[in-house]
Write a protein that holds these residues in place. Sequence first.
Motif, short mmCIF file in Angstrom:
data_model
loop_
_atom_site.label_atom_id
_atom_site.label_comp_id
_atom_site.label_asym_id
_atom_site.label_seq_id
_atom_site.Cartn_x
_atom_site.Cartn_y
_atom_site.Cartn_z
N GLU A 150 37.91 -53.87 90.07
CA GLU A 150 39.34 -53.92 89.80
C GLU A 150 39.65 -53.84 88.31
O GLU A 150 40.54 -53.09 87.89
CB GLU A 150 39.93 -55.22 90.38
N LEU A 151 38.89 -54.56 87.50
CA LEU A 151 39.14 -54.54 86.06
C LEU A 151 38.81 -53.19 85.46
O LEU A 151 39.53 -52.69 84.59
CB LEU A 151 38.35 -55.64 85.36
N ARG A 152 37.70 -52.58 85.91
CA ARG A 152 37.33 -51.27 85.39
C ARG A 152 38.37 -50.22 85.79
O ARG A 152 38.71 -49.33 85.00
CB ARG A 152 35.95 -50.88 85.90
N THR A 153 38.86 -50.32 87.01
CA THR A 153 39.91 -49.40 87.46
C THR A 153 41.17 -49.56 86.60
O THR A 153 41.80 -48.57 86.22
CB THR A 153 40.26 -49.68 88.93
N PHE A 154 41.48 -50.80 86.28
CA PHE A 154 42.68 -51.07 85.48
C PHE A 154 42.53 -50.51 84.07
O PHE A 154 43.42 -49.79 83.58
CB PHE A 154 42.92 -52.58 85.43
N PHE A 155 41.41 -50.82 83.40
CA PHE A 155 41.26 -50.43 82.00
C PHE A 155 40.93 -48.95 81.82
O PHE A 155 41.40 -48.32 80.86
CB PHE A 155 40.16 -51.27 81.34
N LYS A 156 40.14 -48.38 82.72
CA LYS A 156 39.67 -47.00 82.55
C LYS A 156 40.62 -45.95 83.14
O LYS A 156 40.68 -44.81 82.64
CB LYS A 156 38.29 -46.83 83.18
N ILE A 157 41.35 -46.31 84.18
CA ILE A 157 42.16 -45.32 84.89
C ILE A 157 43.66 -45.61 84.75
O ILE A 157 44.44 -44.75 84.33
CB ILE A 157 41.77 -45.25 86.38
N MET A 158 44.05 -46.81 85.12
CA MET A 158 45.47 -47.13 85.18
C MET A 158 46.12 -47.26 83.79
O MET A 158 47.19 -46.71 83.55
CB MET A 158 45.68 -48.43 85.97
N LEU A 159 45.46 -47.98 82.91
CA LEU A 159 46.06 -48.27 81.61
C LEU A 159 46.32 -47.01 80.78
O LEU A 159 47.40 -46.89 80.18
CB LEU A 159 45.17 -49.25 80.84
N PRO A 160 45.38 -46.05 80.72
CA PRO A 160 45.69 -44.82 79.95
C PRO A 160 46.88 -44.04 80.49
O PRO A 160 47.58 -43.37 79.73
CB PRO A 160 44.40 -44.00 80.08
N ILE A 161 47.13 -44.11 81.80
CA ILE A 161 48.24 -43.36 82.40
C ILE A 161 49.59 -43.94 81.97
O ILE A 161 50.57 -43.19 81.81
CB ILE A 161 48.12 -43.34 83.93
N VAL A 162 49.64 -45.26 81.77
CA VAL A 162 50.93 -45.91 81.43
C VAL A 162 51.09 -46.08 79.92
O VAL A 162 51.90 -46.90 79.48
CB VAL A 162 51.06 -47.27 82.15
#
Length: 280
Positions: free
Chosen positions: A183-195
């Motif tokens: 979950e944390l890796r998904t958040f930092f690597k994928i989700m955060l750059p998009i927003v």
Amino acid sequence: MLKRKNKRKLEKYDLFANILVILFAVLSVFPLYWLITSSFKTSASVVKMPPDWFPETFHIQNYIDVFNNQPALKWAMNSFTVAFTTTVVLIMVSSLAAYGFSKLQFKGKNIIFIIFISSLMVPKEVMIVPLFRVVQDLGMVNSIHGMIWPNVATAFGVFLLKGFFDNIPDSLRESARIDGAGELRTFFKIMLPIVKPGIGALFILNFVEIWNDYLWQLVIGQTEDSKTLMVGVATLMQDLNPNFAYKMAGATVAAIPMLVIFIFFQRYFTRGIIIGADKG
């Protein structure tokens, strides 16, 4: 012929709209222009009628006096530390909370979010006395910590960023989970750059708000060393025989960091506003 007439009408409307936009832009920029130019004048020239629209001679001494007669550099460092630290911590906390409310499923999520967002309807001035008592009991009066942490506890960043996370397809998160990402890796690597556009917009809005947070900083920073630039510049206005050019120089020093921050984050801010408008 009809198409040509319609095209000419559109061109006239566009010309009128552009002139109107330029006029409002000039009116918006004029106070900043007057502030900066007045900071290089003498005090008598600032209040002179009719006014001098441009300084006849540039008086750098106004800025020298601001830093020599007052601890303006210390005030500026306090303001930057408070605004930057508060904004960075707020973005970290708000992005995690917004991601949780947007993508995770847990019991009572909608009710908690409504309660959380409802706090935005409560003005900060209503809470200033009990909030000060809490900060006082924690020993954070006359400290930048007392200015930072209460401002982190706000729901505006969560409300803003949740809309950006809602716009991200759930398939991206599911693909990351299939590939073994936590979950944390998904958040930092994928989700955060998009927003990032939303984060840029939040950074500018919150930085400017905290930089200009005069009332709370006045209540907490009661000693000379703990004052911020906004509070320190305000003390320059209390003289019985004011030097207006000197005060203009102090106000210009207080305004420069906000201009620099906006210039650096303007691209993200504009994209964030555009994306938010498209979603709306």
